[in-house]
Every structure is written in structure tokens, then in C-alpha cells.
Design an enzyme around this catalytic site. Structure first.
Site, PDB file in Angstrom:
ATOM      1  N   ARG A  62      -1.004  14.905  24.411  1.00 49.41           N
ATOM      2  CA  ARG A  62      -1.103  14.004  25.566  1.00 49.41           C
ATOM      3  C   ARG A  62      -1.839  12.709  25.263  1.00 49.41           C
ATOM      4  O   ARG A  62      -1.433  11.646  25.732  1.00 49.41           O
ATOM      5  CB  ARG A  62      -1.681  14.750  26.773  1.00 49.41           C
ATOM      6  N   THR A  63      -2.890  12.767  24.477  1.00 42.48           N
ATOM      7  CA  THR A  63      -3.668  11.540  24.264  1.00 42.48           C
ATOM      8  C   THR A  63      -2.829  10.491  23.520  1.00 42.48           C
ATOM      9  O   THR A  63      -2.779   9.317  23.897  1.00 42.48           O
ATOM     10  CB  THR A  63      -4.961  11.852  23.489  1.00 42.48           C
ATOM     11  N   LYS A  90      -1.924  11.473  -0.515  1.00 42.58           N
ATOM     12  CA  LYS A  90      -2.040  10.970  -1.896  1.00 42.58           C
ATOM     13  C   LYS A  90      -3.475  10.554  -2.186  1.00 42.58           C
ATOM     14  O   LYS A  90      -3.746   9.911  -3.201  1.00 42.58           O
ATOM     15  CB  LYS A  90      -1.106   9.765  -2.090  1.00 42.58           C
ATOM     16  N   ARG A 112      -8.183   8.731  16.459  1.00 38.68           N
ATOM     17  CA  ARG A 112      -8.689  10.108  16.595  1.00 38.68           C
ATOM     18  C   ARG A 112      -8.945  10.646  15.206  1.00 38.68           C
ATOM     19  O   ARG A 112      -8.098  10.543  14.329  1.00 38.68           O
ATOM     20  CB  ARG A 112      -7.681  11.003  17.321  1.00 38.68           C
ATOM     21  N   HIS A 140     -15.036  11.352  23.537  1.00 35.53           N
ATOM     22  CA  HIS A 140     -13.622  11.150  23.886  1.00 35.53           C
ATOM     23  C   HIS A 140     -13.626  10.338  25.195  1.00 35.53           C
ATOM     24  O   HIS A 140     -13.308  10.838  26.264  1.00 35.53           O
ATOM     25  CB  HIS A 140     -12.971  12.527  24.073  1.00 35.53           C
TER      26      HIS A 140
HETATM   27  C1  NCD Z   1      -9.047  17.535  24.212  1.00 37.55           C
HETATM   28  C2  NCD Z   1      -9.420  17.042  22.852  1.00 37.55           C
HETATM   29  O1  NCD Z   1      -8.583  16.890  21.967  1.00 37.55           O
HETATM   30  O2  NCD Z   1     -10.588  16.785  22.680  1.00 37.55           O
HETATM   31  N1  NCD Z   1      -7.724  17.373  24.548  1.00 37.55           N
HETATM   32  C3  NCD Z   1      -7.339  16.176  25.068  1.00 37.55           C
HETATM   33  O3  NCD Z   1      -7.546  15.127  24.488  1.00 37.55           O
HETATM   34  N2  NCD Z   1      -6.769  16.199  26.281  1.00 37.55           N
HETATM   35  C4  NCD Z   1      -9.589  18.871  24.507  1.00 37.55           C
HETATM   36  C5  NCD Z   1      -9.175  20.032  23.665  1.00 37.55           C
HETATM   37  O4  NCD Z   1      -8.574  19.887  22.599  1.00 37.55           O
HETATM   38  O5  NCD Z   1      -9.489  21.146  24.092  1.00 37.55           O
END
Ligand code: NCD
Length: 313
Positions: A62-63, A90, A112, A140
Site C-alpha cells: 500500500r505505501t 551486484k 523505505r 513512518h
Molecule cells: C506498516 C509498515 O510497513 O511499517 N505497513 C504499512 O506501511 N502500512 C506496518 C506493518 O508492516 O505491519
């Protein structure tokens, strides 16, 4: 949205340094972008000519898609980097990877990474705004914005609300971001979990902690459930998943004891049947899909602020 050129921040790395005025402004803009997203043509020209790169060194559904949609709804071009198919295999370093992508002509990077602090390093190395889309178990911030937007839309304000964040706090970057944003907006935040999943040290955090979910259940307005992060070691610190569910899961029975207007939230991905019962996940008082929808508008607000865009609307 009459602000243009500059914006109110250089990067979005953490919610710890966001003051109330900045949060309120981002949420107000996100609200306006929600309205844009409901139009027949859900797009504004605010970031036409800008290029946004999404750099995901950890998995995401989703992100990543949400940032992509947000950028496109602002008419920016997007480029996606995906660790599994890149030259990382690599041995290319994070710095060289980032400089390479930057050299193609990128105006903002969304990152990320599994390592705490990676987005801060990129902010040092590069001369463009960086948005932290999750660094290890640390922060986050856009998740916190979309969560606050979802709560604000339901209750009008976070002021005076009691919010329980339940579960694997220790490994959760979502919790670390939510805590500061929610408290800055006036909510009372209670962390609930087994002792082994609560952080060792919460000094300086604007929270209370308890190990007793049933003790607070009937007094809270929001129950924010976290996924047990098996990949970060979250599963190894309590006896079994059924035991976790028995003490900390949002079962149907616990759901029936909540206040009538209380809501349930979860950042996804959910472990149905572990931290949340199937029926609860699908109930209209579980706002999990509303959170996802709001993610696009919240990220539009962030991209708009950082790139100093000007809306024609
Ligand atoms: C979260 C994450 O990746 O930190 N998910 C997200 O971004 N909606 C939470 C999770 O992975 O549990």
C-alpha cells in the site's frame, strides 16, 4: 492552498519534530486533496514537470502504490526503484544507488529501508527533499498523517481523544510515528502490549503504557492494532500466536465491549485471526480501508508541501 515556493519543511523524516501548526496544515491540505480524488478526473496540475522517485529497499504494497498514485494525481512523473531487481544484488551501495537515480533528474525521493536512519543519510547526500516511507522499526511519518486524517474525519478533532495502540510496539515504526503526531494533536495515547513487546524505555514519549488491554478497552475512542512483526522478531517473545490473541487480539467479544462510537484501525497488512478477528476487520467501525484511501491524499499533501507546488484550484 495559496502557499507556494518553499513550503514549510525541507524533508519529511519523522513526526517527532512536527509542530501542531504544521500537522494541522498538512491535514487541511490532505482534506482538500481528498475532495480532488473524488472528482470525475482526480488530478491537479500542481507538480507538473516534477519527477518523484520511489526507492523501496523493503517490501510494500500500500505505501508504494499510494505514493505513486499521489504523485500522479499531482501530475508529477514517477520512477520506481525496486531492490529485488536492482544492481544492489551486484553490490552497489545505498549512496551510489541514490546518486545514480538523482543523476537522472529526480526532484524528490521517497525511501523505505530496513536500516534505521537510512533516509537521514540520503538527506545528507542528496540536494533534494527526502520522504521517509519507513526506516527499520524507527519512523513512518506519512502513515501517521493518514491515521490522524482518518481519526479527524471521524471525530472532527483529536483533542481529548483516548487512543490505545495495541501490540508489537517494540518493532513498530508506525507506533513511533503515530505517538508523536497524535499527542501533538491533543490525543491521549496509551501503549498496550505484553511486556516483551513494549519498548524498554519510553522516557520522553508522550504516552502511558499498560499490559492490560481489558483494563482500558471500555474507555478508549480508538483502538489502533499493530501487526505482530514476525520478520523483525516479534513472534519470538511470547509463547504462541493463540496466546497473543487471547490477551491482545481484537476478538468479537472485545469488540462488543468498546464504546458505541469507538473505531478500530490497523496499518495493514493484517494477520486476520491473530491481532484482529475476521468479522471485526470487515465491520463498518473498522476504518482500515478508509486509512488506505486517505493515504493517497495525505501523501499528496506531503509531496505538495515539499516541492513547493502551487495549486491552480
Ligand atoms: C506498516 C509498515 O510497513 O511499517 N505497513 C504499512 O506501511 N502500512 C506496518 C506493518 O508492516 O505491519
Amino acid at each position: 492552498m495559496d502557499r507556494g515556493g518553499g513550503g514549510i519543511m525541507n524533508h519529511l523524516l519523522t513526526t517527532e519534530d512536527l509542530d501542531r501548526a504544521t500537522l494541522e496544515e498538512l491535514l487541511a491540505d490532505a482534506d482538500e486533496f481528498s475532495e480532488v480524488l473524488n472528482r470525475p478526473i482526480p488530478k491537479v496540475p500542481a507538480l507538473r514537470g516534477k519527477t518523484i522517485a520511489t526507492m523501496f529497499f523493503e517490501p510494500s504494497t500500500r505505501t508504494k502504490m499510494s505514493f505513486d498514485k499521489a504523485a500522479k494525481a499531482l501530475s508529477a512523473d514517477t520512477m520506481a526503484f525496486s531492490a529485488s531487481t536492482s544492481s544492489l544484488s551486484k553490490g552497489e551501495s545505498l549512496k551510489d544507488t541514490a546518486l545514480t537515480v538523482r543523476a537522472m533528474g529526480v526532484d524528490l525521493m521517497v525511501v523505505r529501508h530496513g536500516a534505521t536512519g537510512a533516509p537521514w543519510r540520503l538527506a545528507e547526500w542528496l540536494d533534494i527533499p527526502i520522504v521517509n516511507a519507513g526506516d527499520g522499526a524507527h519512523q513512518h511519518p506519512t502513515q501517521a498523517l493518514l491515521d490522524c486524517l482518518t481519526i479527524k474525519q471521524r471525530f472532527g478533532s483529536l483533542d481529548g481523544l483516548r487512543i490505545a495502540i495495541v501490540g508489537d510496539i517494540k518493532h513498530s515504526r508506525v507506533a513511533r510515528s503515530d505517538i508523536f503526531a497524535m499527542a501533538t494533536l491533543g490525543a491521549e495515547v496509551i501503549l498496550v502490549g505484553p511486556p516483551t513487546l513494549l519498548p524498554l524505555d519510553t522516557e520522553g514519549w508522550p504516552v502511558k503504557t499498560t499490559t492490560d488491554l481489558d483494563g482500558v478497552l471500555e474507555t478508549v475512542d480508538v483502538v489502533y492494532l499493530l501487526r505482530v512483526q514476525l520478520e523483525r522478531g516479534g513472534g519470538s517473545v511470547f509463547p504462541s500466536l493463540p496466546e497473543y490473541t487471547a490477551r491482545y487480539g481484537m476478538t468479537n467479544e472485545r469488540f462488543s465491549r468498546l464504546k458505541d462510537d469507538a473505531i478500530v484501525m490497523h496499518p495493514g497488512p493484517m494477520n486476520r485471526g491473530v491481532e484482529i478477528a475476521h468479522e471485526v476487520a470487515d465491520d463498518h467501525r473498522a476504518l482500515i480501508l478508509a486509512q488506505v484511501t486517505n493515504g493517497v491524499a495525505a501523501r499528496m499533501a506531503v509531496l505538495f508541501h515539499l516541492l513547493g507546488g502551487e495549486s491552480n484550484e
